[in-house]
Design a protein around this motif. Structure first.
Motif, PDB file in Angstrom:
ATOM      1  N   HIS A   1      32.762  11.321  13.564  1.00  0.00           N
ATOM      2  CA  HIS A   1      32.424  10.363  14.616  1.00  0.00           C
ATOM      3  C   HIS A   1      32.214  11.039  15.968  1.00  0.00           C
ATOM      4  O   HIS A   1      31.603  10.446  16.863  1.00  0.00           O
ATOM      5  N   LYS A   2      32.687  12.254  16.138  1.00  0.00           N
ATOM      6  CA  LYS A   2      32.524  12.939  17.409  1.00  0.00           C
ATOM      7  C   LYS A   2      31.142  13.580  17.527  1.00  0.00           C
ATOM      8  O   LYS A   2      30.477  13.471  18.566  1.00  0.00           O
ATOM      9  N   THR A   3      30.677  14.260  16.475  1.00  0.00           N
ATOM     10  CA  THR A   3      29.416  15.009  16.545  1.00  0.00           C
ATOM     11  C   THR A   3      28.255  14.309  15.864  1.00  0.00           C
ATOM     12  O   THR A   3      27.106  14.687  16.073  1.00  0.00           O
ATOM     13  N   GLY A   4      28.548  13.336  14.982  1.00  0.00           N
ATOM     14  CA  GLY A   4      27.471  12.690  14.242  1.00  0.00           C
ATOM     15  C   GLY A   4      27.111  13.400  12.962  1.00  0.00           C
ATOM     16  O   GLY A   4      26.186  12.966  12.254  1.00  0.00           O
ATOM     17  N   ASP A   5      27.795  14.508  12.623  1.00  0.00           N
ATOM     18  CA  ASP A   5      27.544  15.190  11.359  1.00  0.00           C
ATOM     19  C   ASP A   5      27.910  14.270  10.203  1.00  0.00           C
ATOM     20  O   ASP A   5      28.797  13.406  10.316  1.00  0.00           O
ATOM     21  N   ARG A   6      27.243  14.506   9.066  1.00  0.00           N
ATOM     22  CA  ARG A   6      27.456  13.630   7.917  1.00  0.00           C
ATOM     23  C   ARG A   6      27.326  14.441   6.628  1.00  0.00           C
ATOM     24  O   ARG A   6      26.490  15.352   6.537  1.00  0.00           O
ATOM     25  N   CYS A   7      28.144  14.108   5.657  1.00  0.00           N
ATOM     26  CA  CYS A   7      28.015  14.686   4.309  1.00  0.00           C
ATOM     27  C   CYS A   7      27.920  13.549   3.310  1.00  0.00           C
ATOM     28  O   CYS A   7      28.825  12.709   3.221  1.00  0.00           O
ATOM     29  N   HIS A   8      26.818  13.508   2.594  1.00  0.00           N
ATOM     30  CA  HIS A   8      26.608  12.469   1.583  1.00  0.00           C
ATOM     31  C   HIS A   8      26.928  13.058   0.214  1.00  0.00           C
ATOM     32  O   HIS A   8      26.226  13.952  -0.264  1.00  0.00           O
ATOM     33  N   LEU A   9      28.005  12.584  -0.397  1.00  0.00           N
ATOM     34  CA  LEU A   9      28.433  13.049  -1.714  1.00  0.00           C
ATOM     35  C   LEU A   9      28.073  12.010  -2.765  1.00  0.00           C
ATOM     36  O   LEU A   9      28.253  10.795  -2.540  1.00  0.00           O
ATOM     37  N   LYS A  10      27.596  12.499  -3.905  1.00  0.00           N
ATOM     38  CA  LYS A  10      27.224  11.603  -4.997  1.00  0.00           C
ATOM     39  C   LYS A  10      27.968  12.002  -6.261  1.00  0.00           C
ATOM     40  O   LYS A  10      27.831  13.126  -6.746  1.00  0.00           O
ATOM     41  N   PHE A  11      28.790  11.088  -6.798  1.00  0.00           N
ATOM     42  CA  PHE A  11      29.512  11.280  -8.050  1.00  0.00           C
ATOM     43  C   PHE A  11      28.666  10.670  -9.167  1.00  0.00           C
ATOM     44  O   PHE A  11      28.531   9.439  -9.244  1.00  0.00           O
ATOM     45  N   ALA A  12      28.107  11.521 -10.007  1.00  0.00           N
ATOM     46  CA  ALA A  12      27.217  11.027 -11.064  1.00  0.00           C
ATOM     47  C   ALA A  12      28.051  10.420 -12.190  1.00  0.00           C
ATOM     48  O   ALA A  12      28.977  11.059 -12.694  1.00  0.00           O
ATOM     49  N   PRO A  13      27.745   9.174 -12.608  1.00  0.00           N
ATOM     50  CA  PRO A  13      28.479   8.589 -13.741  1.00  0.00           C
ATOM     51  C   PRO A  13      28.121   9.296 -15.029  1.00  0.00           C
ATOM     52  O   PRO A  13      27.019   9.842 -15.183  1.00  0.00           O
ATOM     53  N   TYR A  14      29.051   9.311 -15.963  1.00  0.00           N
ATOM     54  CA  TYR A  14      28.776   9.962 -17.241  1.00  0.00           C
ATOM     55  C   TYR A  14      27.700   9.192 -17.991  1.00  0.00           C
ATOM     56  O   TYR A  14      27.717   7.959 -18.063  1.00  0.00           O
ATOM     57  N   SER A  15      26.746   9.920 -18.546  1.00  0.00           N
ATOM     58  CA  SER A  15      25.658   9.309 -19.305  1.00  0.00           C
ATOM     59  C   SER A  15      25.509  10.044 -20.632  1.00  0.00           C
ATOM     60  O   SER A  15      25.492  11.273 -20.674  1.00  0.00           O
ATOM     61  N   TYR A  16      25.413   9.271 -21.713  1.00  0.00           N
ATOM     62  CA  TYR A  16      25.288   9.868 -23.043  1.00  0.00           C
ATOM     63  C   TYR A  16      24.011  10.690 -23.158  1.00  0.00           C
ATOM     64  O   TYR A  16      23.984  11.721 -23.829  1.00  0.00           O
TER      65      TYR A  16
ATOM     66  N   VAL B   1      29.215  16.442  -9.210  1.00  0.00           N
ATOM     67  CA  VAL B   1      29.199  15.975  -7.824  1.00  0.00           C
ATOM     68  C   VAL B   1      28.207  16.834  -7.048  1.00  0.00           C
ATOM     69  O   VAL B   1      28.222  18.062  -7.159  1.00  0.00           O
ATOM     70  N   THR B   2      27.337  16.198  -6.278  1.00  0.00           N
ATOM     71  CA  THR B   2      26.400  16.913  -5.409  1.00  0.00           C
ATOM     72  C   THR B   2      26.479  16.315  -4.013  1.00  0.00           C
ATOM     73  O   THR B   2      26.860  15.144  -3.835  1.00  0.00           O
ATOM     74  N   GLY B   3      26.124  17.114  -3.032  1.00  0.00           N
ATOM     75  CA  GLY B   3      26.169  16.624  -1.666  1.00  0.00           C
ATOM     76  C   GLY B   3      25.354  17.477  -0.724  1.00  0.00           C
ATOM     77  O   GLY B   3      25.053  18.635  -1.027  1.00  0.00           O
ATOM     78  N   VAL B   4      24.999  16.909   0.417  1.00  0.00           N
ATOM     79  CA  VAL B   4      24.236  17.611   1.445  1.00  0.00           C
ATOM     80  C   VAL B   4      24.929  17.368   2.788  1.00  0.00           C
ATOM     81  O   VAL B   4      25.243  16.223   3.130  1.00  0.00           O
ATOM     82  N   VAL B   5      25.176  18.440   3.531  1.00  0.00           N
ATOM     83  CA  VAL B   5      25.767  18.356   4.862  1.00  0.00           C
ATOM     84  C   VAL B   5      24.638  18.409   5.879  1.00  0.00           C
ATOM     85  O   VAL B   5      23.851  19.362   5.898  1.00  0.00           O
ATOM     86  N   THR B   6      24.550  17.389   6.718  1.00  0.00           N
ATOM     87  CA  THR B   6      23.484  17.299   7.720  1.00  0.00           C
ATOM     88  C   THR B   6      24.097  17.116   9.103  1.00  0.00           C
ATOM     89  O   THR B   6      25.224  16.625   9.248  1.00  0.00           O
ATOM     90  N   ASP B   7      23.330  17.481  10.126  1.00  0.00           N
ATOM     91  CA  ASP B   7      23.786  17.278  11.497  1.00  0.00           C
ATOM     92  C   ASP B   7      23.346  15.890  11.969  1.00  0.00           C
ATOM     93  O   ASP B   7      22.801  15.087  11.202  1.00  0.00           O
ATOM     94  N   LYS B   8      23.541  15.608  13.229  1.00  0.00           N
ATOM     95  CA  LYS B   8      23.238  14.273  13.749  1.00  0.00           C
ATOM     96  C   LYS B   8      21.745  13.948  13.716  1.00  0.00           C
ATOM     97  O   LYS B   8      21.354  12.783  13.720  1.00  0.00           O
ATOM     98  N   ASP B   9      20.891  15.010  13.664  1.00  0.00           N
ATOM     99  CA  ASP B   9      19.447  14.805  13.598  1.00  0.00           C
ATOM    100  C   ASP B   9      18.930  14.697  12.175  1.00  0.00           C
ATOM    101  O   ASP B   9      17.726  14.591  11.949  1.00  0.00           O
ATOM    102  N   GLY B  10      19.816  14.789  11.185  1.00  0.00           N
ATOM    103  CA  GLY B  10      19.408  14.693   9.791  1.00  0.00           C
ATOM    104  C   GLY B  10      18.966  16.002   9.172  1.00  0.00           C
ATOM    105  O   GLY B  10      18.473  16.007   8.045  1.00  0.00           O
ATOM    106  N   LYS B  11      19.133  17.118   9.886  1.00  0.00           N
ATOM    107  CA  LYS B  11      18.741  18.416   9.346  1.00  0.00           C
ATOM    108  C   LYS B  11      19.828  18.936   8.421  1.00  0.00           C
ATOM    109  O   LYS B  11      21.001  18.995   8.788  1.00  0.00           O
ATOM    110  N   ALA B  12      19.427  19.350   7.202  1.00  0.00           N
ATOM    111  CA  ALA B  12      20.390  19.827   6.206  1.00  0.00           C
ATOM    112  C   ALA B  12      20.793  21.266   6.513  1.00  0.00           C
ATOM    113  O   ALA B  12      19.952  22.109   6.834  1.00  0.00           O
ATOM    114  N   HIS B  13      22.093  21.546   6.394  1.00  0.00           N
ATOM    115  CA  HIS B  13      22.612  22.889   6.636  1.00  0.00           C
ATOM    116  C   HIS B  13      23.298  23.472   5.415  1.00  0.00           C
ATOM    117  O   HIS B  13      23.294  24.680   5.228  1.00  0.00           O
ATOM    118  N   TYR B  14      23.906  22.632   4.590  1.00  0.00           N
ATOM    119  CA  TYR B  14      24.598  23.122   3.392  1.00  0.00           C
ATOM    120  C   TYR B  14      24.370  22.148   2.246  1.00  0.00           C
ATOM    121  O   TYR B  14      24.256  20.929   2.457  1.00  0.00           O
TER     122      TYR B  14
END
Length: 849
Positions: A598-613, A622-635
């Motif tokens: 909440h201080k810098t606006g950075d965000r990490c969107h994590l996705k837990f994939a459900p098991y599929s036969y 689990v996959t995720g992308v770390v982005t800054d407040k402008d939406g630019k991906a860094h990790y």
């Protein structure tokens, strides 16, 4: 007379001239055995040079076969090539020049025939090829060729293992030629020695027979004039046999020494060649993978990160897959109906980034927009960031327990439970402890701190994006203990608490309290001496859908770092318990998490994939992308929630093909090589008999002095269950539930007496509508979905956790406030607990047990 005869006459004057001639020839052989072969002059009869073996004709065999891929595609036509003991396959003949889809070594493979056209090749490990020929004749041709190639490969293995080298072999060019000539010279020397040994063997046999014959004649001779002649012959034969035997022994020693010396050298040379071959194979494989990644990224197909390029089905998955999963058709992608398509693609970054990543971190930081003097996320900050033991004061640490009593093997009689429920209200049906584990929900909530080290490292970070990676890994790590934990924790009684004081061992202490019972809600507060605070309030909602039970945690988790004042929040994903009615229970985590700074606006969107036969992805991914407040991906983060998480730094991003969900373009991230961020600690030995508890979980219910009277460790039914006394635990559990109902009714009557007439009527209405009197069953919009709402003791809230009625109860250690960050009404720790513990003053605590 030759010089050899003169030498023999000097040492053996009693030997006759016939024997001297044999002895002189033998002395020449001894002289030859002691002399290198390249200095011996050729004789009239010389050793024949060993003939080089005639090279065997090539064993290459090619043709089309059908290979099993998976249950969706079945058998697919592939081009197979058998050469030099290796069986390789390609999509088409045109791929032979650049892309090999798989190779299996026949030297260690097992070939089995299934029927007239099918056969299986397996190396006993990760590779198994299920193949089918077009006809029985074609199958027999392949079987014959494979068996011949396997026999030759097995025969070649021991021959290569017998060679060695004692010195470092030359690398290439002229050195390789000199090494070859040296080997040929050594082979000629050894051949010469072998032939001389053969000659010595023949002489030993000859003189041994003559000596035996002379001894036999000596036995039958009579005493007289011929006795001295016979004794002389026996002496001559014995002397020759002794000389021959000594020469044979010396020759054997020379040969053995020479063979051992060169054997070591050849072994080392062979090992060097093998290592070089392995390096070349790894390089070619990496190039092939990168080429394949780029091709698929160009077409916009789904590509896994380089760290997970092996698409074989994870062994942890409950469904085995037939055949080798390495064969993937890039043209066709199949997904389960409920499976979400991957939202982005990762490919290896340009090599120039790899060359700069180790020596010019500041340059990459400036490219990423982190040129504010802070360090970037590299292996130094992530891999080696523990507390320095030298800076810590040595304090005696309490030894915690490492075992609990084994889980009893009690059978569960459902009829004995159901017959006791006839005619009773649903809220008064006791749920036996057979479904539980000897921990409360408050203790399970404290297990989120299993990998507190991630927050310790995050507190040291000066860069918010780097810190975000640690917080995201901590978020995922809290689910690692749930993979085998199918037992239900005890639902806490209202006012129940649990403290976890690990200041000496780990630098943190935490407190949990059950702040509400309808709906059930628990507040948690943890603070560390290393600069972070964690707080949360978790309520649970559940939906029973026949075959599985979905548990949805409600409420936000807050993590505040003292030094940077960064404030992170996130919510938990849905936990699903499968096979509720029939089959073995298993747990899955699915959903999405947004970790927000909440201080810098950075965000990490994590996705837990459900098991599929039908998914070819790893289970529990689990996959995720770390982005800054402008939406630019860094990790980019990737891994599984039950094993590990890895991070990859993004060097460049671009848009791919339009194969994303709903026709959207996918983002292609060029990343550096993935590095490990977190890995699960193995379970203790015998965990399967101790409810699959982790090392921390085993210590949570350990009795401690000085804790509050409301602490979960003092709960009697839970303690009895841990000790294996389940019948007594069930009786005690029913007593506690009835006591809690009585206290609640008394509290409602007290509120009714002190309330105004209008409020009194409202309270009476709420009591009359309470599930204590009426059971509500709400049928959801979906026909197969039923949401059970039952007001009950601590067990019936398993079925429902979504009642609108609020308890007229004021928590002891938490107060209800509006959170300024999220705007949610939540319970926040108001202080006083640890001070009360130090003073030993628990007079204000209720008697709930």
């Amino acid at each position: 007379m030759s010089p050899s005869c003169h030498v023999a006459l000097h040492y053996f004057p009693e030997v006759s001239s016939d024997v001297l001639r044999e002895l002189s020839g033998f002395l020449f052989i001894i002289h030859r055995l002691k002399t290198p072969s390249d200095t011996v002059k050729p004789r009239a009869v010389v050793m024949s040079e060993p003939k080089a073996p005639t090279p065997a004709p090539g064993d290459t065999y090619k043709g089309w076969l059908f290979k099993w891929t998976n249950y969706i595609k079945g058998y697919q036509r592939r081009w197979f090539v058998l050469s030099n003991g290796l069986l390789s396959y390609y999509r088409t003949q045109a791929e032979m020049g650049h892309t090999c889809r798989g190779t299996i070594n026949l030297a260690t493979a097992n070939i089995a025939v299934e029927d007239s056209c099918n056969f299986v090749i397996s190396n006993g490990g990760t590779q198994t090829y299920h193949l089918k020929a077009s006809s029985e004749v074609e199958r027999q041709r392949w079987i014959t060729a494979l068996e011949l190639a396997k026999a030759k490969a097995v025969r070649m293995q021991p021959e290569s293992d017998e060679s060695g080298d004692d010195s470092t072999p030359p690398a290439s060019g002229q050195g390789a030629g000199s090494r070859n000539s040296e080997v040929q010279s050594t082979l000629r020397t050894l051949s010469s020695k072998v032939e001389d040994l053969s000659t010595c063997n023949d002489l030993i046999a000859k003189h041994g027979s003559a000596l035996q014959r002379s001894l036999s004649e000596l036995e039958g001779v009579r005493l007289g004039g011929e006795t001295s002649e016979k004794f002389r012959q026996v002496t001559e034969r014995a002397t020759l046999f002794r000389i021959t035997s000594n020469a044979m022994i010396n020759a054997c020693q020379d040969f053995l020494t020479l063979a051992q010396t060169h054997s070591k050298r050849w072994q080392k040379a062979l090992q060097s060649e093998r290592e070089q071959r392995v390096r070349l194979e790894e390089t070619l494989e990496q190039l092939a993978k990168q080429h394949n990644h780029l091709e698929r990224a160009f077409r916009g197909a789904t590509v896994l990160p380089s760290s997970q390029s092996n698409p074989s089905i994870d062994s942890k998955g409950p469904v085995p897959v037939k055949g080798d999963a390495s064969d993937e058709d890039d043209e066709n992608e199949f997904f389960d109906a409920c499976e979400d398509v991957q939202e982005f693609i990762t490919v290896p970054a340009d090599p120039k980034y790899h060359r700069r990543s180790g020596s010019n971190v500041s340059g990459i930081s400036s490219e990423l927009g982190m040129d504010d003097g802070t360090t970037s996320l590299d292996e130094q900050s992530l891999a080696s960031n523990p507390e320095s033991p030298q800076s810590q004061e040595l304090v005696p640490v309490r030894k915690r327990r490492s075992r609990i009593p084994d889980k009893p093997n009690y059978s569960l009689n459902l009829w004995s439970i159901m017959k006791n429920c006839i005619g009773k209200e649903l809220s008064k049906i006791p749920m036996p402890v057979n479904f539980n584990e000897p921990l409360s929900m408050l203790q399970r909530l404290s297990e989120d701190l299993e990998y507190y080290e991630l927050l310790d490292r995050g507190a040291k970070c000066q860069n918010s994006l780097e810190q975000m990676c640690y917080v995201a890994a901590f978020t995922v790590s809290s689910y690692s203990t749930t993979v085998h934990r199918t037992g239900k924790p005890f639902n806490p009684l209202l006012g129940e608490t649990f403290e976890l004081d690990r200041v000496q061992e780990s630098g943190y202490r935490s407190l949990c309290e059950q702040v509400s019972h309808h709906p059930p809600a628990a507040a948690h507060h943890a603070i560390s001496e290393r600069g972070w605070t964690l707080r949360q309030e978790i309520a649970l909602a559940s939906k029973f859908r026949g075959k599985y039970l979905s548990i949805m945690p409600l409420g936000s988790i807050h993590c505040i770092f003292e030094k940077s004042t960064n404030h992170y929040t996130w919510k938990k994903v849905t936990t699903t318990v499968h096979n509720i009615i029939v089959g073995k229970l298993w747990i899955d985590q699915s959903g999405e998490i947004d970790v927000v700074n909440h201080k810098t606006g950075d965000r990490c969107h994590l996705k837990f994939a459900p098991y599929s036969y039908f998914s070819r992805d790893v289970a529990r991914k689990v996959t995720g992308v770390v982005t800054d407040k402008d939406g630019k991906a860094h990790y980019v983060l990737s891994g599984t929630w039950d094993e590990k998480m890895e991070y990859s730094r993004v060097m460049q991003s671009s848009r791919g093909g339009e194969n994303g969900a709903e026709g959207r373009q996918k983002t292609v991230y060029q990343t550096l090589k993935a590095k490990e961020l977190w890995r699960k600690t193995p379970l203790p030995e015998g965990a399967e008999n101790m409810y699959y508890f982790s090392t921390l979980a085993l210590t949570l219910n350990e009795p401690e002095e000085g804790v509050a009277p409301t602490d979960s460790r003092r709960r009697p039914d839970q303690r009895l269950m841990e000790q294996g006394r389940w019948e007594e635990a069930n009786a005690e559990k029913q007593r506690l539930e009835e006591k809690q109902r009585t206290v609640r009714r008394e509290r409602e009557r007290e509120a009714n007496r002190t309330a105004s007439p209008s409020e009194e009527a409202l309270i009476e209405d709420s009591i009359s509508d309470s599930p204590l009197k009426t059971e509500e069953v709400e049928i959801a919009s979906e026909p197969s979905e039923t949401t059970y709402k039952t007001d009950t003791d601590e067990t019936s809230s398993d079925l429902s956790l979504s009642s609108g009625h609020q308890d007229n109860y004021t928590p002891m250690w938490f107060e209800r406030l509006v959170d300024p960050m999220t705007g949610e009404t939540t319970h926040i720790y108001k202080g006083g607990y640890w001070e009360a513990k130090e003073q030993g003053s628990w007079d204000s605590c209720p008697d709930i047990f």
